[in-house]
Design an enzyme around this catalytic site. Structure first.
Site, PDB file in Angstrom:
ATOM      1  N   GLY A  39      20.106  16.942  -8.177  1.00  0.00           N
ATOM      2  CA  GLY A  39      19.092  15.798  -8.062  1.00  0.00           C
ATOM      3  C   GLY A  39      17.754  16.101  -7.758  1.00  0.00           C
ATOM      4  N   ASP A 175      25.515  22.301 -22.440  1.00  0.00           N
ATOM      5  CA  ASP A 175      26.377  23.352 -23.178  1.00  0.00           C
ATOM      6  C   ASP A 175      25.595  23.610 -24.478  1.00  0.00           C
ATOM      7  OD1 ASP A 175      28.780  22.929 -21.628  1.00  0.00           O
ATOM      8  OD2 ASP A 175      28.851  20.801 -22.370  1.00  0.00           O
ATOM      9  N   HIS A 202      33.184  18.091 -22.226  1.00  0.00           N
ATOM     10  CA  HIS A 202      32.348  19.204 -21.277  1.00  0.00           C
ATOM     11  C   HIS A 202      33.378  19.986 -20.134  1.00  0.00           C
ATOM     12  CE1 HIS A 202      29.588  20.872 -19.012  1.00  0.00           C
ATOM     13  NE2 HIS A 202      29.597  20.352 -17.860  1.00  0.00           N
TER      14      HIS A 202
END
Ligand code: NAD
Ligand code: LMR
Length: 338
Positions: A39, A175, A202
């Protein structure tokens, strides 16, 4: 010290004279989990994005400090902080894009699925807030396990009667970022020149890099293919182990999240040809969700591209990926329907 919003309340700011110069309308973006490891760098990078006019920071802890800090950056976006569940609705109201990195990260020895019990509930609550306060927002879901949290979000939105599959995107950009980096290392190229499609999902074997479709066109030996596939699939674990209990990827993830959010905002603005990989509602395979290259536009996902020609190694990888993905998707759906 006064907060940003107190300053505005005290009328020391000359209204209409100090923000959003240059005529760009800008977009309103909320980050849920804004005080966390992802964050904090994510809000910093979004504060630097000229497409953002308003940035809402929401977390259950520490948002006042992060908001105060970020609000001193001399960039255009107006920053506001929101703390705790009672402020979730204010954080979400009117948002164009909501990015969700809220939830616990892995420690060594854990799989992403081990996070399900805690993160599923967090994502469910946050998506209920989105249904109520900004049902038309584009949602970028980062919280793991993405292969299950995206189906959870879809079910919450369906229950609320606001589900638009084009607007819900699981973030698999890290990725792609890793794949570009590792492939560039092997080829001796600048990673900015390399584009590797990564499809599937994922987590572990569901992360399927399509090395036969790398741009610029190139070929790999069997040894290179196996090394690269394994390194890309285990990139998250590599970071978890290196951090040795202090969490998972945060800085590269914030970079990837901003790259992806920027693509979503350029799509919303109406830019042509914005294409990225994401985990979305899809008919590319028999599974209800799958990551592939998608074109982003004013409505979110406007086109989903097919997988393209796969070689034998990739076809075998696809079968393994689909098996695990099917279970993770089903787990998310049944949790949300409970
Ligand atoms: P972190 O623990 O550092 O930060 C998470 C933040 O979420 C904390 O500030 C926490 O207070 C907040 N939070 C917890 N419950 C909340 C709630 N109900 N509402 C709002 N905020 C809440 O973790 P992190 O390293 O930032 O990782 C966050 C998540 O992102 C993890 O689930 C991690 O596995 C995932 N992740 C995903 C990817 C990806 O590629 N999609 C990459 C890295 C990490
Ligand atoms: C990653 O790929 O880095 C994230 O999904 C975090 C993790 O747990 O590996």
């Amino acid at each position: 010290p006064p907060t940003n919003s107190q300053m505005e309340g005290n009328c020391v700011l000359r209204r209409g004279n100090c923000r959003a110069k240059g005529g760009s309308p800008g977009f309103k973006v909320a980050i849920l989990g804004a005080a966390g490891g992802i964050g904090q760098p994510l809000v910093m990078l979004m504060k630097m994005n000229p497409l953002v006019s308003v940035l809402h920071l929401y977390d259950v802890v520490n948002t006042p400090g992060v908001t105060s800090d970020i609000s001193h950056m001399d960039t255009g976006a107006v920053v506001r902080g929101f703390l705790g569940k009672e402020q979730l609705e204010d954080a979400l109201t009117g948002m164009d894009l909501v990015i969700i990195p809220a939830g616990v990260p892995r420690k060594p020895g854990m799989t992403r699925d081990d996070l399900f019990n805690i993160n599923a509930g967090i994502v469910k609550t946050l998506c209920e807030g989105i249904s109520k306060c900004c049902p038309k927002a584009i949602v970028n879901l980062i919280s793991n396990p993405v292969n299950s949290t995206v189906p959870i979000a879809a079910e919450v939105f369906k229950k609320a009667g606001i589900y638009d599959p084009r607007r819900l995107l699981g973030v698999t950009m890290l990725d792609v970022v890793r794949a570009n980096t590792f492939v560039a290392e092997v080829l001796g190229l600048d990673p900015r020149e390399v584009d590797v499609p990564v499809v599937g999902g994922h987590a572990g074997v569901t992360i399927l890099p399509l090395l036969s479709q790398v741009k610029p066109p190139c070929s790999f030996t069997t040894k290179e293919t196996e090394y690269l596939t394994s390194r890309i699939q285990n990139g998250g674990t590599e970071v978890v182990e290196a951090k040795a209990g202090a969490g998972s990827a945060t800085l590269s993830m914030a970079y990837a999240a901003v790259k992806f959010a920027d693509a979503c905002l350029r799509g919303l603005r109406g830019d042509a040809g914005v294409v990225e990989c994401a985990f979305v509602s899809s008919q590319v395979t028999e599974l209800p969700f799958f990551a592939t290259r998608v074109r982003l536009g004013r409505s979110g996902v406007e086109e989903i591209y097919p997988l393209g020609p796969l070689n034998e190694y990739e076809r075998a990888g696809l079968e393994k990926a689909k098996k695990e993905l099917a279970e993770s998707i089903e787990k998310g759906i049944s949790f949300a329907r409970k």
